[in-house]
Design an enzyme around this catalytic site. Structure first.
Site, PDB file in Angstrom:
ATOM      1  N   LYS A 129     -34.321   1.971 -81.443  1.00 36.71           N
ATOM      2  CA  LYS A 129     -35.092   2.956 -80.661  1.00 36.71           C
ATOM      3  C   LYS A 129     -35.858   2.169 -79.615  1.00 36.71           C
ATOM      4  CE  LYS A 129     -35.061   6.933 -83.255  1.00 36.71           C
ATOM      5  NZ  LYS A 129     -35.993   7.047 -84.375  1.00 36.71           N
ATOM      6  N   HIS A 138     -41.684   1.688 -77.142  1.00 35.48           N
ATOM      7  CA  HIS A 138     -42.363   2.525 -76.152  1.00 35.48           C
ATOM      8  C   HIS A 138     -43.788   2.069 -75.892  1.00 35.48           C
ATOM      9  CE1 HIS A 138     -44.457   4.694 -79.275  1.00 35.48           C
ATOM     10  NE2 HIS A 138     -43.324   4.940 -79.875  1.00 35.48           N
ATOM     11  N   HIS A 147     -46.149   1.329 -78.659  1.00 34.92           N
ATOM     12  CA  HIS A 147     -45.950   0.036 -79.320  1.00 34.92           C
ATOM     13  C   HIS A 147     -46.578  -1.087 -78.503  1.00 34.92           C
ATOM     14  CE1 HIS A 147     -42.319   2.213 -81.127  1.00 34.92           C
ATOM     15  NE2 HIS A 147     -43.144   1.980 -82.134  1.00 34.92           N
TER      16      HIS A 147
HETATM   17  N1  ARG Z   1     -42.548   2.059 -86.967  1.00 32.32           N
HETATM   18  C1  ARG Z   1     -43.645   2.971 -86.889  1.00 32.32           C
HETATM   19  C2  ARG Z   1     -43.586   3.755 -85.581  1.00 32.32           C
HETATM   20  O1  ARG Z   1     -43.016   3.295 -84.611  1.00 32.32           O
HETATM   21  C3  ARG Z   1     -44.971   2.306 -86.987  1.00 32.32           C
HETATM   22  C4  ARG Z   1     -45.205   1.579 -88.279  1.00 32.32           C
HETATM   23  C5  ARG Z   1     -46.658   1.470 -88.571  1.00 32.32           C
HETATM   24  N2  ARG Z   1     -46.947   0.676 -89.705  1.00 32.32           N
HETATM   25  C6  ARG Z   1     -46.947   1.069 -90.963  1.00 32.32           C
HETATM   26  N3  ARG Z   1     -47.242   0.207 -91.886  1.00 32.32           N
HETATM   27  N4  ARG Z   1     -46.675   2.312 -91.297  1.00 32.32           N
HETATM   28  O2  ARG Z   1     -44.160   4.824 -85.494  1.00 32.32           O
END
Ligand code: ARG
Length: 566
Positions: free
Chosen positions: A125, A128, A131
């Site tokens: 993905k 973005h 992030h």
């Molecule tokens: N991968 C997730 C996203 O892009 C964020 C992860 C955040 N960290 C966690 N430990 N849940 O939304």
């Protein structure tokens, strides 16, 4: 000599109060004109049975100026202390020069491990803008904690597991072209993923197929695992390009997949505590007494989900690192998720769950079409960074700056400008991305701060040959020099505030104000002019030298570099 300690000693002796009480009561007056430190006499009124203004006057009459204190005023119920400016400037600049890059550092974190989880993009993905926000804040926090002596581990909790990978494998098997994908992996994987959803609307059996593929993946099927692993590698290559540009490094890339075999234990532990209840076939932790929806641990088909993997990750981190703090830099929309899992862990009796902290941040608004969108709707981060670099390059050229390596300079400034934007305000505030603000060399921006540094360095270059290492700093006393040096003295406190609140903007604000004060100092305190006496020149150069060191340190805590000229 520490001025505050000195005054605390004197007051302790005079009042007979406990030393810590005196120290804690001391305040910084709201206006510099009122003095450098104030002691409120109100708490003494009860003990001494006198009105505070009277107490202040009596104390003032017993306190005389000395080598550190210029004068003491009684104003209302306050005792206001004025430091001896020459002593303060000499003391601070000498100490700062001796410490060098260590100025503002501390060892309050010694022996404590802080985990900073940030960035955490999803495989296949796009990376973005949210992030990027997480990456900017997390990277800065990691640097801030290190500066304070903590043992810091930077964790990237990759989104590399979940039913969507079944869909992706299914899509790949049908429409994937390895060559096309190798050229532009994330984009192409996203395309076939979107196609999957379109096709599945027409042909729901695709969903079953996807479910089977995910099951295969969970069971370690060779082909499914190989595909998953390829998607992961291709995505990581792209993410790493961005991390390299930003100068960001992680100690671990253990993502959700890493915890996929560690979840049975979580389910067992929660079950043992009697926390799991049935709900529509799923097994959940009921949190209704906290006004929260249930935390789903196992779905009706027995599959674990995001929350379960997070709980497994927290347990693993506790066991592996025995952390002092486990920080999650994740957008505010996930607040509820973190409250649910933290509460579930608390109920499981894991007392360390209190040390898990969600550090949230706001939304990023992109103004209209001014951002590059060459990939369609999604804004690709690399494009944003490159656009910032290009625009900076144009500004440098327009300014006719005499820089040796315009590319490298534009890169540092352009990237710094983007990072600064995320670290400028309290992180929970939404951000409106604007090139004009970001690249405003005169406004609150990275270029502004970096320019302050470059200007200081250019003065020092011009002064090469003038030895200011043993300058008599009392020659530098002036209003603007004093204000500037007081600000230099406050660097460590700003960094500690940033850590205490997990708010890098304390450092951003600190360094921006430092540059503002430096510019003012520089305008009212000429340095290299012919009519400036040699001793004054040396003393001012010593201050410039310290200012440069502190700007560089502070910017590095934000992940922003410096350039020698721009
Ligand atoms: N991968 C997730 C996203 O892009 C964020 C992860 C955040 N960290 C966690 N430990 N849940 O939304």
């Amino acid at each position: 000599m520490d001025f505050k300690e000195h005054i605390t000693d004197k007051l302790t002796e005079l009042t007979g109060l406990d030393r810590d009480t005196v120290r804690a009561a001391m305040e910084t007056p709201p206006d510099e004109k009122l003095g450098d430190l104030a002691f409120p006499c109100f708490p003494l009124a009860k003990v001494m049975r006198k009105a505070p203004p009277l107490i202040a006057q009596e104390l003032a009459s017993k306190l005389s100026a000395d080598e550190l204190i210029e004068k003491v005023d009684a104003v209302g119920g306050y005792l206001n202390f004025f430091f001896d400016r020459a002593a303060f400037i000499t003391d601070t600049i000498s100490a700062a020069r001796e410490a060098g890059d260590g100025w503002g550092r501390s060892d309050i974190g010694r022996g404590k491990t802080v985990l900073v989880e940030y960035s955490s993009p999803n495989i296949a993905k796009p990376f973005h803008i949210g992030h990027l926000f997480s990456t900017a804040v997390g990277n800065s926090l990691a640097r801030i904690y290190k500066f304070l002596g903590y043992d810091v581990q930077s964790l990237n909790h990759l989104g590399d597991w979940g039913t969507q990978f079944g869909k992706l494998i299914c899509a790949y098997k049908r429409w994937g072209d390895p060559e096309v994908i190798a050229k532009d992996p994330i984009n192409e994987l996203l395309k076939i993923y979107v196609k999957f959803h379109e096709e599945a609307e027409k042909d729901p059996s695709l969903e079953d197929e996807a479910r089977d593929y995910f099951k295969k993946l969970e069971d370690g099927d060779e082909e499914a695992t190989a595909l998953w692993s390829r998607f992961r590698d291709l995505s990581l290559d792209e993410f790493n390009r961005i991390y390299d540009m930003l100068g960001v490094k992680f100690d671990s890339y253990n993502g959700e997949a890493f915890y996929s075999d560690k979840m049975d234990e979580v389910v067992e532990l929660l079950d043992e505590k009697g926390l799991l209840v049935e709900s529509e076939g799923a097994r959940v932790v009921d949190l209704s007494d906290m006004d929260m929806p249930p935390c789903i641990i196992l779905k009706s088909d027995g599959a674990t989900i995001y929350a379960t993997r997070d709980i497994a990750a927290a347990l693993y981190r506790h066991r592996t690192y025995n952390f002092y703090k486990n920080i999650y830099v994740v957008g505010l929309p996930q607040s509820l998720h973190f409250r649910q899992i933290f509460e579930t862990m608390r109920r499981a009796g894991w007392e360390w769950s209190k040390d898990c902290v969600h550090v949230g941040f706001g939304l990023v608004k992109l103004p209209g079409k001014s951002m590059s969108t060459r990939h369609g709707d999604v804004i690709f981060l690399e494009d944003v960074l490159n656009e910032s670099i290009e625009k900076t390059r144009a500004i440098i050229e327009k300014n006719n700056s005499d820089v040796d390596d315009a590319d490298a300079v534009a890169k540092k400034i352009g990237i710094g400008a983007v990072l600064y934007t995320f670290l400028k305000n309290s992180r929970e505030k939404d951000i409106v991305f604007s090139w004009d603000t970001m690249l405003d060399f005169d406004g609150e921006s990275a270029p502004y701060c970096m320019y302050g540094y470059a200007r200081g360095r250019s003065i020092l270059r011009r002064a090469e040959g003038i030895d200011h290492s043993s300058a008599d700093l009392s020659a530098a006393v002036s209003d603007d020099a004093y204000t500037l040096v007081k600000h230099l003295a406050g660097f460590g406190a700003a960094v500690e505030d940033a850590a205490a609140k997990n708010e890098p903007f304390y450092v951003t604000r600190y360094v921006t104000n430092l540059v503002k004060l430096f510019n003012k100092f520089y305008n009212t305190n000429p340095i290299m002019r012919d009519d400036v006496p040699e001793d004054v020149k040396k003393a001012r150069l010593a201050i410039v030298d310290t200012v440069c060191t502190v700007i560089r340190s502070a910017l590095s805590l934000l992940g922003i570099g410096v350039v020698e000229s721009m």
